[in-house]
Motif scaffolding. Structure first.
Motif, PDB file in Angstrom:
ATOM      1  N   ILE A   7      10.362  -8.992   0.872  1.00 31.72           N
ATOM      2  CA  ILE A   7       9.277  -8.028   0.749  1.00 31.72           C
ATOM      3  C   ILE A   7       8.265  -8.593  -0.243  1.00 31.72           C
ATOM      4  N   GLY A   8       7.101  -8.982   0.258  1.00 34.39           N
ATOM      5  CA  GLY A   8       6.060  -9.542  -0.588  1.00 34.39           C
ATOM      6  C   GLY A   8       5.718 -10.965  -0.194  1.00 34.39           C
ATOM      7  N   GLU A  31       4.565  -8.384   4.311  1.00 33.33           N
ATOM      8  CA  GLU A  31       3.503  -8.299   3.301  1.00 33.33           C
ATOM      9  C   GLU A  31       2.530  -7.185   3.669  1.00 33.33           C
ATOM     10  N   THR A  94       3.566  -2.676   5.954  1.00 29.96           N
ATOM     11  CA  THR A  94       4.049  -2.094   4.708  1.00 29.96           C
ATOM     12  C   THR A  94       5.494  -1.631   4.830  1.00 29.96           C
ATOM     13  N   THR A 123       7.683  -8.207  -4.808  1.00 21.49           N
ATOM     14  CA  THR A 123       6.495  -7.390  -4.581  1.00 21.49           C
ATOM     15  C   THR A 123       5.461  -7.468  -5.697  1.00 21.49           C
TER      16      THR A 123
END
Length: 320
Positions: A7-8, A31, A94, A123
């Motif tokens: 995540i990110g 992302e 998201t 994140t």
């Protein structure tokens, strides 16, 4: 079933993806914005504190025209790393719900649902600003991000804060013809401000080119004025725009959803093993700035690049 979801999609997320790719794992970066979204949202003229070699990931050379690379050079570097290595990334998606289900994790986004064996949270912290919590903060004239100086020329500008971003904004706007007033909660310009910039802003304040009120806090914002509390009492001055660069914080909601333990003090430090970067929730790893909770100055690209290798080495021993 995906082996690893990251995540990110910032520099550390990309570094984690490269480690997964080396091991032929089925991985995916999710992302919420553009590639390296936080860097993209930095001021256009920003210069990094670190030299280019300290921003490199996976030993891929970062060649800069200057001793301290610019925002645009960094965007170009990380974009080329991502595209040339064909990393698997979903942009503008998201992550909304993260939860553990039996021996795997469920990741629900605004576009799809995934099952994964491992999650890496990379994140960062730039998406959620620390608010002033004063009347008028929701007015269109107030922003918590700064991009460039031109719109503020010939205007009355209040810059809130004394960090690198605040100082850069104040100096650029002053030099583009804005009338700048800095509202600073502390007693001096931040000690972590870039060493070649700090004397500049102090000199501008001392000569009166930039006004500064120390030990002061805004109490109200209106369409035409701001009111603030200072050591000399309550003051009200004319104002066209407020740039409140009071820092940012990680998305603690994602950590809470997964059951990651946070310290009970204001630092909100997440619990993890620094040797493996695994959190107190088995199979969930932390990478980059998010490791510092509210202490967002503790981790940055230069000293958190190693997180990707630590995570991959630990997962390598755990994946079946």
């Amino acid at each position: 079933m995906i082996d690893v979801i990251i995540i990110g999609g910032g520099p550390i997320g990309i570094a984690c993806a490269l480690e997964c790719k080396k091991r032929n794992w089925n991985y995916l970066i999710i992302e919420k914005g553009a590639l390296t979204n936080s860097l993209f949202n930095y001021p256009k003229n920003m210069t990094f504190f670190s030299t280019s070699e300290k921003l490199e990931i996976d030993d891929i050379p970062f060649i800069s025209n200057n001793p301290k690379p610019s925002r645009d050079e960094a965007l170009e570097y990380y974009r080329r790393v991502a595209t040339s290595n064909q990393i698997n990334i979903n942009l503008f998606e998201t992550a909304e719900i993260l939860k553990k289900t039996n021996d795997f994790f469920l990741v629900e986004t605004n576009k799809s649902t995934y099952n994964t064996k491992k999650i890496v949270l990379a994140t960062g912290f730039y998406d959620i600003p620390n608010l002033l919590y004063v009347p008028g903060e929701n007015l269109p004239k107030v922003t918590h991000y700064y991009k460039e100086a031109h719109p503020y020329s010939m205007q009355e500008i209040a810059v809130v804060g004394a960090s690198n971003s605040s100082v850069d904004a104040a100096l650029e706007i002053y030099r583009k013809g804005g009338n700048v007033t800095m509202i600073i909660r502390g007693e001096q310009i931040g000690k972590r401000v870039k060493y070649w910039v700090r004397p500049d802003v102090i000199n501008r304040i001392e000569e009166g080119s930039i006004k500064a009120y120390f030990n002061s806090e805004i109490t109200e914002i209106t369409e035409t004025e701001i009111t603030f509390k200072s050591p000399d009492g309550i003051k009200t001055i004319s104002n066209n725009f407020v740039i409140a660069l009071t820092g940012y914080k990680p998305n603690f909601d994602l950590l809470n959803q997964l059951g990651i333990t946070l310290s009970m003090d204001d630092k909100k430090l997440p619990q993890y093993n620094p040797e493996t970067m695994e959190s107190n929730v088995k199979g969930v790893y932390l990478a980059g700035v998010i490791c510092g909770g509210m202490e967002t100055h503790k981790w940055f690209i230069e000293n958190s690049r190693i997180h990707a290798k630590r995570i991959a080495e630990h997962i390598e021993n755990a994946l079946v």
